[in-house]
Scaffold this motif. Structure first.
Motif: not given
Ligand code: HEM
Ligand code: HEM
Length: 193
Positions: A44, A48, A92, A96, A103-104, A106, A108
């Motif tokens: 990840h 990125m 990522i 998870k 998921h999703l 944060s 970030h």
């Protein structure tokens, strides 16, 4: 080629930010100090950072040099960046799923998702409308302006997401956080303005 500050930016070498993006990505992928091939998370931060920093900044710098060949190289580098970002997201996501985490959840994650979505859109617009051979709106000043500023904002969002993601993992280590973020701050002046 322009004059003064703008001219200096067209002469910026690509390799320092490219090398730093790769190195910082590999480093961020090893929170335990070793590269773990069999852990989804490993892929990840590295994917990125290579996508949005090494390739994204290089593509922006190359475009500043201007001309037909550099515009095509800009598009190719952004294609590689967008594909690699997809791999980084998949890594990522799988990580998870494996641990049964939602998921999703944060800042970030939301910032990162916004950057990913924007890159997909910018690539589609760039290819269809701005490509020097096949672009259907390549002379539109308005579209070029939106693409340029959209690309700058999307890349900046990804860099902020990267810093937030790194800081979340090194919460009490201000020195490490500073060392991770400061090259991005310097690079943003040269590649995103
Ligand atoms: C460079 C740009 C980056 C982007 C666009 C990005 C994007 C994302 C996205 C979209 C998620 C959510 C995945 C999901 O919920 O299914 C995520 C999660 C995560 N990322 Fe990143 N990431 C980046 C860099 C980094 C870096 C450098 C690190 C750490 C060193 C990192 C660590 C994490 C961690 C630990 C999670 C799971 C926890 C959370 O969702 O906040 N990421 N990232
Ligand atoms: C993920 C995809 C993309 C992103 C994030 C992106 C981002 C950017 C950025 C940041 C700039 C401004 C560079 C500068 O500071 O001067 C720019 C300019 C430009 N890009 Fe892209 N780009 C993408 C894809 C493409 C593609 C596929 C093409 C077509 C070959 C393209 C064509 C152009 C052109 C023609 C400009 C100059 C616009 C102007 O200032 O007149 N881009 N892009």
């Amino acid at each position: 080629m322009g004059t003064g500050k703008a001219a200096k930016k067209t002469q910026m070498p690509v390799w320092p930010i490219f090398a730093w993006g790769v190195a910082a990505g590999v480093y961020a992928s090893m929170p335990s100090g070793t590269w773990k091939w069999d852990v989804w998370f490993t892929y990840h931060p590295s994917a990125m950072m290579i996508s949005f920093v090494a390739l994204g900044a290089s593509a922006a710098l190359v475009k500043k040099r201007g001309g037909y060949e550099n515009t095509k190289l800009h598009g190719t580098l952004m294609l590689a960046s967008t594909l690699l970002a997809g791999i980084g997201w998949y890594a990522i996501y799988r990580n998870k799923e494996l641990f049964g985490k939602p998921h999703l959840t944060s800042w970030h994650a939301w910032l990162g998702l916004a950057a990913l979505g924007a890159y997909g859109l910018l690539f589609a617009v760039g290819l269809v409308a701005l490509h020097p051979d096949i672009g259907v709106k390549k002379t539109s000043k308005v579209l070029r302006w939106w693409h340029k500023w959209g690309g700058r904002v999307a890349t900046a969002l990804a860099w902020v997401a990267a810093v937030v993601g790194f800081n979340n993992m090194h919460a009490s280590d201000l020195v490490r956080q500073g060392l991770f973020a400061s090259p991005l701050l310097v690079a943003s002046y040269f590649s995103l303005l």
